[in-house]
Design an enzyme around this catalytic site. Sequence first.
Site, PDB file in Angstrom:
ATOM      1  CD  GLU A 256      -2.891  -1.327   0.370  1.00  0.00           C
ATOM      2  OE1 GLU A 256      -3.143  -0.313  -0.323  1.00  0.00           O
ATOM      3  OE2 GLU A 256      -3.481  -2.397   0.230  1.00  0.00           O
ATOM      4  CD  GLU A 389       2.827  10.282  -0.978  1.00  0.00           C
ATOM      5  OE1 GLU A 389       3.907   9.709  -0.732  1.00  0.00           O
ATOM      6  OE2 GLU A 389       1.730   9.791  -0.693  1.00  0.00           O
TER       7      GLU A 389
HETATM    8  P1  NAD Z   1       8.399   4.773   4.791  1.00  0.00           P
HETATM    9  O1  NAD Z   1       8.392   3.994   3.541  1.00  0.00           O
HETATM   10  O2  NAD Z   1       9.545   5.697   5.039  1.00  0.00           O
HETATM   11  O3  NAD Z   1       8.365   3.808   6.076  1.00  0.00           O
HETATM   12  C1  NAD Z   1       7.342   2.834   6.253  1.00  0.00           C
HETATM   13  C2  NAD Z   1       7.890   1.705   7.113  1.00  0.00           C
HETATM   14  O4  NAD Z   1       8.931   1.031   6.401  1.00  0.00           O
HETATM   15  C3  NAD Z   1       8.516   2.151   8.427  1.00  0.00           C
HETATM   16  O5  NAD Z   1       8.200   1.215   9.426  1.00  0.00           O
HETATM   17  C4  NAD Z   1      10.008   2.145   8.115  1.00  0.00           C
HETATM   18  O6  NAD Z   1      10.821   2.023   9.260  1.00  0.00           O
HETATM   19  C5  NAD Z   1      10.116   0.934   7.218  1.00  0.00           C
HETATM   20  N1  NAD Z   1      11.266   0.932   6.310  1.00  0.00           N
HETATM   21  C6  NAD Z   1      11.973   1.984   5.843  1.00  0.00           C
HETATM   22  N2  NAD Z   1      12.925   1.561   4.981  1.00  0.00           N
HETATM   23  C7  NAD Z   1      12.813   0.220   4.893  1.00  0.00           C
HETATM   24  C8  NAD Z   1      13.499  -0.796   4.144  1.00  0.00           C
HETATM   25  N3  NAD Z   1      14.492  -0.503   3.316  1.00  0.00           N
HETATM   26  N4  NAD Z   1      13.109  -2.073   4.310  1.00  0.00           N
HETATM   27  C9  NAD Z   1      12.080  -2.393   5.127  1.00  0.00           C
HETATM   28  N5  NAD Z   1      11.390  -1.479   5.862  1.00  0.00           N
HETATM   29  C10 NAD Z   1      11.749  -0.189   5.740  1.00  0.00           C
HETATM   30  O7  NAD Z   1       7.015   5.564   4.836  1.00  0.00           O
HETATM   31  P2  NAD Z   1       6.495   6.586   5.923  1.00  0.00           P
HETATM   32  O8  NAD Z   1       7.226   7.886   5.825  1.00  0.00           O
HETATM   33  O9  NAD Z   1       6.440   5.913   7.248  1.00  0.00           O
HETATM   34  O10 NAD Z   1       4.971   6.786   5.440  1.00  0.00           O
HETATM   35  C11 NAD Z   1       4.561   7.691   4.463  1.00  0.00           C
HETATM   36  C12 NAD Z   1       4.232   6.976   3.165  1.00  0.00           C
HETATM   37  O11 NAD Z   1       3.246   5.960   3.383  1.00  0.00           O
HETATM   38  C13 NAD Z   1       3.616   7.895   2.105  1.00  0.00           C
HETATM   39  O12 NAD Z   1       4.200   7.638   0.855  1.00  0.00           O
HETATM   40  C14 NAD Z   1       2.145   7.487   2.090  1.00  0.00           C
HETATM   41  O13 NAD Z   1       1.477   7.760   0.869  1.00  0.00           O
HETATM   42  C15 NAD Z   1       2.248   6.029   2.371  1.00  0.00           C
HETATM   43  N6  NAD Z   1       0.970   5.506   2.872  1.00  0.00           N
HETATM   44  C16 NAD Z   1       0.226   4.721   2.042  1.00  0.00           C
HETATM   45  C17 NAD Z   1      -1.004   4.235   2.476  1.00  0.00           C
HETATM   46  C18 NAD Z   1      -1.861   3.363   1.596  1.00  0.00           C
HETATM   47  O14 NAD Z   1      -2.766   2.717   2.114  1.00  0.00           O
HETATM   48  N7  NAD Z   1      -1.633   3.313   0.286  1.00  0.00           N
HETATM   49  C19 NAD Z   1      -1.463   4.558   3.758  1.00  0.00           C
HETATM   50  C20 NAD Z   1      -0.667   5.364   4.563  1.00  0.00           C
HETATM   51  C21 NAD Z   1       0.556   5.833   4.114  1.00  0.00           C
END
Ligand code: NAD
Length: 499
Positions: A256, A389
Amino acid sequence: MPETQSDLSLPYNGKLFIDGEFIESEGGNRFDVEDPASRDVIGSVADGTAEDIDIAVDAARDAYETCWRQLSARDRGEYLFAVADAIEDEFEEFVELETLENGKPLEQSRSDVREAAKTFRYYGGGADKYHGDTIPEKRDLFDYTVQEPYGVVGSIIPWNWPPMHTADFTAAPIACGNTVVLKPAPEAPLSSLKMAEIWQRVLPDGVVNVVTGSTEPGVRLSRHDGVNKIGFTGHTETGTKIMESAAQTITSVMLELGGKNPNIVLPDAPLDDAVAGTVAGLLTNTGQACAGCERLLLHEDIADEFLDAFIDHISALTIGPGIDSETDIGPLANAKQYEKVTDYISLGKSEGATVLYEGEVPEELGDGFYVPPVVFGDVDGEMRIVNEEVFGPVIVVRKYSSVRDAIEIANDTEYGLTGAVWTRDARVGNRLARRIDAGIVYINNYDNGTFLGAPFGGFGRSGMGKKLAFEETMQEFTRTKTVRTRVASEDLDELDDYY
Ligand code: NAD
């Protein structure tokens, strides 16, 4: 109401939740969690390591083999109902904690926590209602299918709706018979840990495990050969890395991801509704919503009238701490997001976009991560502010002259999460909904909250797989097994020869 760390009683401070116990990380390190409205430290959380993930995966595997997979689906459902009841019993505590760690206004936290409880109830009720198929006989052979759990699910979640993401990526997997290792975002891990207090009381040990930390545990989880399915919500770039990691072990992933969602206002739109809906679509959770609208497409005949009303509406909103009931727009959720959004605002200006409106942050708000709404005009399709975004209270406005143009602009994106159309003509609205290349389309509303039962997930680089649905989500967290069995064949008159 708790406002500082010393007021917060957090038994899980500095601990991971593995095999039913709150324990220290193998690495022994911690990091602080800040209240984004004040930057006060409100919690100290274990900085989990790859070794912690290994321990958690072993615990989840053990719980899967020795307990959870052996229960009937109906019994698993009963456990989920108990989790839902417990969340509701502690409803206001969850709400206050979420607003403290995430900054959103209390009413928005209430809706989030309500959804989290509903999610456990929904999948608790669904646990025993997802069945396999029977396939017509072929001579003396007969096939049926069973939906089996994967085993251990690795769930990696972001920080923008902490209780709901926690529920989305634990309730459905465990309803299906899997066990889970959950990795919350480092920016907002407290809601998941509070949920772990409930799991400790209500679920068998090891069914859900929580490893807090930054990137290291997430990377380990997505590469672990003891993990059979990955559920991820976050950035598209991170989703790409997770898919690459999972490719090493051929592990199925559900992603997602981000969005840059178009909101199309047609000349016959009900203007007041469209303005109010667009404000909500932009500013719910201070714009930190994957489904929020960052691109506003206005027909040239109504663009000026719409913008006047839109900017009037935004400028009347109150910016402040989420804990204050008068607040409409809270701070951004963390320092990382504050840097990112303010950088994008500077970028939009330096790319030559016109600032049609930029609000002001009241001085008395001090050091919190407050960013006022910004409306950019005079943009073109090449600008980064139009294509990337932002995930904040920033919107770009584009004018169009025909529906054909509007569709072209709307679909000119690598994302495909949501889109919206405003028109009085239902035929046109529904036709446009079919032409917008996105997983979810709103007609005459921007109700981007979640609705259990309605599939939620993106097209293109916004992801793969659906959450919040029944069939599709249960399918996501189960594997289909075909059983081919021999039966007496009528052709061979076997029944006549029997006895
Ligand atoms: P992010 O991708 O930075 O982090 C998400 C999670 O992934 C965190 O727990 C982080 O620690 C972990 N992570 C980071 N790097 C990783 C790696 N290399 N391997 C495995 N795990 C890793 O995202 P964020 O800043 O926490 O959230 C914002 C993003 O989430 C935005 O792009 C937003 O659109 C998206 N989002 C999507 C939905 C949906 O349902 N489509 C819902 C909410 C948020």
